[in-house]
Design a protein around this motif. Structure first.
Motif, PDB file in Angstrom:
ATOM      1  N   ARG A 275      25.013  84.028 -30.044  1.00  0.00           N
ATOM      2  CA  ARG A 275      26.370  83.498 -30.194  1.00  0.00           C
ATOM      3  C   ARG A 275      26.465  82.377 -31.213  1.00  0.00           C
ATOM      4  N   LEU A 276      25.730  82.508 -32.311  1.00  0.00           N
ATOM      5  CA  LEU A 276      25.829  81.525 -33.393  1.00  0.00           C
ATOM      6  C   LEU A 276      27.056  81.817 -34.246  1.00  0.00           C
TER       7      LEU A 276
ATOM      8  N   PRO B 191      28.629  82.445 -37.577  1.00  0.00           N
ATOM      9  CA  PRO B 191      28.065  82.849 -38.871  1.00  0.00           C
ATOM     10  C   PRO B 191      28.552  82.014 -40.046  1.00  0.00           C
ATOM     11  N   TRP B 192      29.681  81.325 -39.897  1.00  0.00           N
ATOM     12  CA  TRP B 192      30.228  80.543 -41.004  1.00  0.00           C
ATOM     13  C   TRP B 192      29.725  79.092 -41.000  1.00  0.00           C
TER      14      TRP B 192
ATOM     15  N   TRP C  47      21.674  79.756 -43.132  1.00  0.00           N
ATOM     16  CA  TRP C  47      22.801  80.468 -42.527  1.00  0.00           C
ATOM     17  C   TRP C  47      22.271  81.383 -41.425  1.00  0.00           C
ATOM     18  N   PRO C  48      22.998  81.547 -40.336  1.00  0.00           N
ATOM     19  CA  PRO C  48      22.534  82.393 -39.234  1.00  0.00           C
ATOM     20  C   PRO C  48      22.134  83.805 -39.648  1.00  0.00           C
ATOM     21  N   ILE C  49      22.799  84.363 -40.640  1.00  0.00           N
ATOM     22  CA  ILE C  49      22.504  85.736 -41.045  1.00  0.00           C
ATOM     23  C   ILE C  49      21.087  85.890 -41.579  1.00  0.00           C
ATOM     24  N   THR C  50      20.469  84.793 -41.999  1.00  0.00           N
ATOM     25  CA  THR C  50      19.113  84.855 -42.558  1.00  0.00           C
ATOM     26  C   THR C  50      18.033  84.775 -41.478  1.00  0.00           C
TER      27      THR C  50
ATOM     28  N   ALA D 185      16.968  83.148 -34.132  1.00  0.00           N
ATOM     29  CA  ALA D 185      18.336  82.904 -33.667  1.00  0.00           C
ATOM     30  C   ALA D 185      18.339  82.422 -32.217  1.00  0.00           C
TER      31      ALA D 185
ATOM     32  N   ARG E 102      26.257  76.492 -40.869  1.00  0.00           N
ATOM     33  CA  ARG E 102      24.805  76.443 -41.054  1.00  0.00           C
ATOM     34  C   ARG E 102      24.123  76.159 -39.719  1.00  0.00           C
TER      35      ARG E 102
ATOM     36  N   ASN F 286      25.533  74.659 -36.039  1.00  0.00           N
ATOM     37  CA  ASN F 286      25.568  75.449 -34.814  1.00  0.00           C
ATOM     38  C   ASN F 286      24.929  74.680 -33.653  1.00  0.00           C
TER      39      ASN F 286
END
Length: 223
Positions: free
Chosen positions: A57-58, A60-61, A97-100, A106, A63, A67
């Motif tokens: 549940r991070l 994504p927008w 960024w969470p996507i990385t 995560a 850093r 979060n």
């Protein structure tokens, strides 16, 4: 539905809650977290509590550090987030960024987000279920270390019997909204599936969950 449930968790105690889907585990956790309201009875929980869910549940927008610091004053948020991320081994990911992040990374961020609030009650809702086996083992070790350091009361909801035995001081089995069984873990040293006591407790828990026949049932049937 929860009925006549009485559960106490001491500071620093790690309790694992097992049970079939629909037995009331998640309802109990959400009630303790303040996400659901109890229809009756008394719920006495500390104000300082935090939840780690199966999904990280991070946002994504935001850093990683933002979060972790959600809800904290910005002036102190980055410093506290950095300290929490260091504890979970992610100092170098402060500005990522969470996507990385990988799945395990995560979840470590989610754990840091919970710990940064210094909770007296830590609620874990199957936080390792989506991780691969090796990452899950690493997360187990990390959680044990962090709980020993911070000493919150911990409730882990899980379907994994081995995970419950590995992590908990006490294991509860829930059935139809009630606590049907309770086991205190007295295993010495490292908890291993190769240990006879570990296997005996595992079989007892699986029997109480209806996965294996109760001890002696098979012999009685054969007789």
């Amino acid at each position: 539905m929860i009925d006549g449930l009485d559960v106490d968790i001491a500071a620093g105690e790690f309790v694992a809650l097992l049970g079939k889907s629909g037995c009331g585990k998640t309802t109990l956790l959400r009630t303790l977290a303040g996400l659901d309201q109890a229809d009756a009875g008394t719920v006495d929980v500390p104000a300082q509590r935090a939840v780690v869910f199966q999904e990280h549940r991070l946002l994504p927008w935001e850093r990683v550090w933002r979060n972790v610091a959600i809800g904290l004053p910005r002036a102190e948020g980055r410093q506290k987030a950095a300290a929490a991320l260091e504890e979970v081994g992610l100092t170098s990911h402060l500005g990522a960024w969470p996507i990385t992040l990988s799945g395990g990374e995560a979840q470590r961020v989610a754990l840091a987000r919970a710990l940064v609030r210094e909770p007296r009650l830590l609620l874990l809702d199957e936080p390792f279920a989506a991780l691969d086996a090796l990452t899950r083992i690493k997360m187990h070790e990390l959680v044990r270390e962090l709980v020993a350091r911070h000493r919150p009361a911990v409730l882990l909801v899980t379907h994994d019997v081995d995970e419950a035995i590995t992590l908990a001081d006490r294991v509860l089995v829930m059935r139809a909204g009630e606590i049907a069984a309770e086991h205190r873990i007295h295993l010495k040293g490292a908890r291993s599936r190769a240990d006879g006591d570990f296997l005996a407790l595992r079989e007892a828990l699986l029997a109480e969950l209806g996965v294996l026949p109760e001890p002696g049932a098979l012999a009685a049937a054969v007789t």
